[in-house]
Design a protein around this motif. Structure first.
Motif, PDB file in Angstrom:
ATOM      1  N   GLY A  79       0.808  -1.339  -0.133  1.00  0.00           N
ATOM      2  CA  GLY A  79      -0.168  -0.040  -0.044  1.00  0.00           C
ATOM      3  C   GLY A  79       0.863   1.197  -0.048  1.00  0.00           C
ATOM      4  N   VAL A  80       1.860   1.220   0.957  1.00  0.00           N
ATOM      5  CA  VAL A  80       2.636   2.596   0.800  1.00  0.00           C
ATOM      6  C   VAL A  80       3.413   2.698  -0.468  1.00  0.00           C
ATOM      7  N   ILE A  81       4.206   1.660  -1.065  1.00  0.00           N
ATOM      8  CA  ILE A  81       4.367   1.808  -2.340  1.00  0.00           C
ATOM      9  C   ILE A  81       3.542   2.388  -3.358  1.00  0.00           C
ATOM     10  N   THR A  82       2.324   1.958  -3.639  1.00  0.00           N
ATOM     11  CA  THR A  82       1.417   2.211  -4.481  1.00  0.00           C
ATOM     12  C   THR A  82       0.918   3.727  -4.174  1.00  0.00           C
ATOM     13  N   GLU A  83       0.924   4.343  -2.994  1.00  0.00           N
ATOM     14  CA  GLU A  83       0.663   5.515  -2.615  1.00  0.00           C
ATOM     15  C   GLU A  83       1.819   6.372  -2.943  1.00  0.00           C
ATOM     16  N   SER A  84       2.855   5.814  -2.721  1.00  0.00           N
ATOM     17  CA  SER A  84       3.948   6.857  -3.120  1.00  0.00           C
ATOM     18  C   SER A  84       4.309   7.103  -4.487  1.00  0.00           C
ATOM     19  N   LEU A  85       3.924   5.929  -5.178  1.00  0.00           N
ATOM     20  CA  LEU A  85       4.116   6.066  -6.646  1.00  0.00           C
ATOM     21  C   LEU A  85       3.085   7.192  -7.314  1.00  0.00           C
ATOM     22  N   ALA A  86       1.828   7.050  -6.848  1.00  0.00           N
ATOM     23  CA  ALA A  86       0.748   7.972  -6.997  1.00  0.00           C
ATOM     24  C   ALA A  86       1.132   9.393  -6.857  1.00  0.00           C
ATOM     25  N   TYR A  87       1.756   9.473  -5.561  1.00  0.00           N
ATOM     26  CA  TYR A  87       2.016  10.820  -5.045  1.00  0.00           C
ATOM     27  C   TYR A  87       3.178  11.481  -5.963  1.00  0.00           C
ATOM     28  N   SER A  88       4.217  10.553  -6.390  1.00  0.00           N
ATOM     29  CA  SER A  88       5.218  11.017  -7.090  1.00  0.00           C
ATOM     30  C   SER A  88       4.616  11.477  -8.474  1.00  0.00           C
ATOM     31  N   THR A  89       3.552  10.696  -8.974  1.00  0.00           N
ATOM     32  CA  THR A  89       3.042  11.205 -10.277  1.00  0.00           C
ATOM     33  C   THR A  89       2.490  12.416 -10.129  1.00  0.00           C
ATOM     34  N   GLY A 257      -1.061   7.302   4.833  1.00  0.00           N
ATOM     35  CA  GLY A 257      -2.558   7.477   5.266  1.00  0.00           C
ATOM     36  C   GLY A 257      -3.292   6.483   4.462  1.00  0.00           C
ATOM     37  N   THR A 258      -3.295   6.301   3.070  1.00  0.00           N
ATOM     38  CA  THR A 258      -4.197   5.669   2.371  1.00  0.00           C
ATOM     39  C   THR A 258      -4.285   4.159   2.892  1.00  0.00           C
ATOM     40  N   VAL A 259      -3.378   3.724   3.577  1.00  0.00           N
ATOM     41  CA  VAL A 259      -3.270   2.648   4.468  1.00  0.00           C
ATOM     42  C   VAL A 259      -3.657   2.700   5.477  1.00  0.00           C
ATOM     43  N   SER A 260      -3.047   3.315   6.638  1.00  0.00           N
ATOM     44  CA  SER A 260      -3.386   3.623   8.092  1.00  0.00           C
ATOM     45  C   SER A 260      -4.758   4.031   8.207  1.00  0.00           C
ATOM     46  N   ILE A 261      -5.318   5.007   7.570  1.00  0.00           N
ATOM     47  CA  ILE A 261      -6.536   5.396   7.772  1.00  0.00           C
ATOM     48  C   ILE A 261      -7.436   4.718   7.314  1.00  0.00           C
ATOM     49  N   THR A 262      -7.336   4.114   6.026  1.00  0.00           N
ATOM     50  CA  THR A 262      -8.283   3.382   5.359  1.00  0.00           C
ATOM     51  C   THR A 262      -8.569   2.099   6.226  1.00  0.00           C
TER      52      THR A 262
END
Length: 295
Positions: A79-89, A257-262
Motif C-alpha cells: 500500500g505504501v509503495i502504491t501511494e508513493s508512486l501515485a504521489y510522485s506522479t 495514510g491511504t493505508v493506515s486511515i483506510t
C-alpha cells in the motif's frame, strides 16, 4: 437506489442509499455504515465537492484510484509503495506545480532536536518537538523519528511506545516550506519509501499492539494523522481537530495514510476527508474508529 452523482475527475458520490461502488455516500441522517458520511446539507456538500474536484481533478481522480486499489488485508508495504508512486506522479503534474508557483520560494527554519525521545525501563516516549510550527513534519523530523523508532524495532526489551507532540498540536502535517525541495519525483519516492516512518511504525505496532499508542491533541492533520493512525491505540484530547488537507496542494496523502486511515475507517470516509478537505472533531473520530478514546 439513487444513481450516484458524477463529479469532475470521475468521482461518483451516492446520496442517501449506501453504495459500494461510489467513492462514498452522503446523507443527512446519522449512520454507522463506513460507506456513509452524515453531513448537515447534502446539497451544499455536493456543491463544495464539485468545486474542489473541478479545481483539482487529477489529484481527486488519483486519490480515488489509490483508495480503490488498496486492500486492507494486503501488506502495508504494497500500500505504501502504491501511494508513493501515485504521489510522485502528482508531484510532476500541473496541479502541484500551480500550488508551488502560488506559494513562491520558501525555506523551512532549522530546528534543533525536532524529535525528542526518552527511554524509561521498557517504555520509549517519542515527542515531536517543533512547537513553533505546530510540529510540522520536516526532513529532519523524519530522520529523527526513524532513529527513535529503530530502537523500538530492534530492541525487544522495549515493550511500550508512546508518540506525542510538544506544544499546542500533535502535528499539523508536512512542513509546506519543504514541499518541492527534491530535484525530481523519483528521488522523492525513494526517500519516502526507503526511509519510511510508516513502515517502521507498522512493524512496531504488529509486535506491541495497543502498547504502541499515539496521544494526540490540537492539530492532527495530514502526515501527523497518517502516522498516528498506524499506532495500535490512539487517544485524543477533546480539543483535537482531524483532517487531510493534501488535495489543495494537488496531492494525496503521502505518509501512508491511504493505508493506515483506510484500515481504521474504510476507503469511503478516507476519500471524503481528502476530497472535501473538511475536518472532524474527536467525537466523530471516535465514532468512525479513527481514534480509540477521547480523554
Amino acid at each position: 437506489m439513487n444513481d450516484p452523482v458524477e463529479l469532475a475527475g470521475g468521482i461518483r458520490v451516492a446520496v442517501e442509499t449506501p453504495c459500494d461502488d461510489a467513492s462514498f455516500t452522503l446523507t443527512e441522517a446519522p449512520s454507522d455504515d463506513p460507506r456513509v458520511v452524515a453531513v448537515a446539507s447534502v446539497a451544499d456538500t455536493l456543491a463544495e465537492l464539485d468545486e474542489r474536484c473541478r479545481r483539482w481533478p487529477q489529484a481527486a481522480a488519483v486519490c480515488d484510484d489509490v483508495l480503490r486499489a488498496f486492500d486492507p488485508a494486503r501488506s502495508t508495504f504494497a500500500g505504501v509503495i502504491t501511494e508513493s508512486l501515485a504521489y510522485s506522479t502528482l508531484q510532476s503534474g500541473p496541479e502541484f506545480g500551480r500550488w508551488l508557483a502560488e506559494r513562491g520560494p520558501a525555506q523551512a527554519p532549522e530546528t534543533a532536536n525536532p524529535v525528542v525521545a526518552e527511554r524509561r525501563d521498557g517504555c520509549l516516549t517519542v515527542r515531536f518537538n517543533r512547537p513553533e510550527r505546530h510540529n510540522a513534519f520536516s526532513t529532519g523530523a523524519r530522520a529523527a523519528l526513524l532513529e527513535a523508532l529503530e530502537v523500538a524495532r530492534l530492541d525487544p526489551s522495549v515493550d511500550e511506545v508512546v508518540l506525542s507532540g510538544v506544544g499546542r498540536s500533535f502535528s499539523s502535517g508536512g512542513d509546506l516550506a519543504e514541499f518541492g525541495s527534491f530535484d525530481d519525483p523519483a528521488s522523492a519516492h525513494l526517500a519516502r519509501t526507503r526511509h519510511s516512518p510508516a513502515l517502521v511504525l507498522d512493524e512496531v505496532t504488529a509486535r506491541l499492539g495497543r502498547r504502541c499508542r499515539a496521544q494526540v491533541h490540537g492539530q492532527v492533520l495530514g502526515s501527523g494523522l497518517e502516522m498516528a493512525a498506524f499506532c495500535g491505540w490512539v487517544v485524543s484530547s477533546p480539543d483535537a481537530v482531524f483532517g487531510l488537507p493534501e488535495l489543495t496542494l494537488g496531492l494525496i496523502p503521502g505518509a501512508g495514510g491511504t493505508v493506515s486511515i483506510t484500515r481504521r475507517i474504510g476507503r469511503w470516509r478516507t476519500g471524503y476527508l481528502v476530497l472535501s478537505g473538511r475536518t472532524i472533531d474527536p467525537s466523530t473520530a471516535l465514532r468512525w474508529g479513527l481514534v480509540d478514546a477521547v480523554e
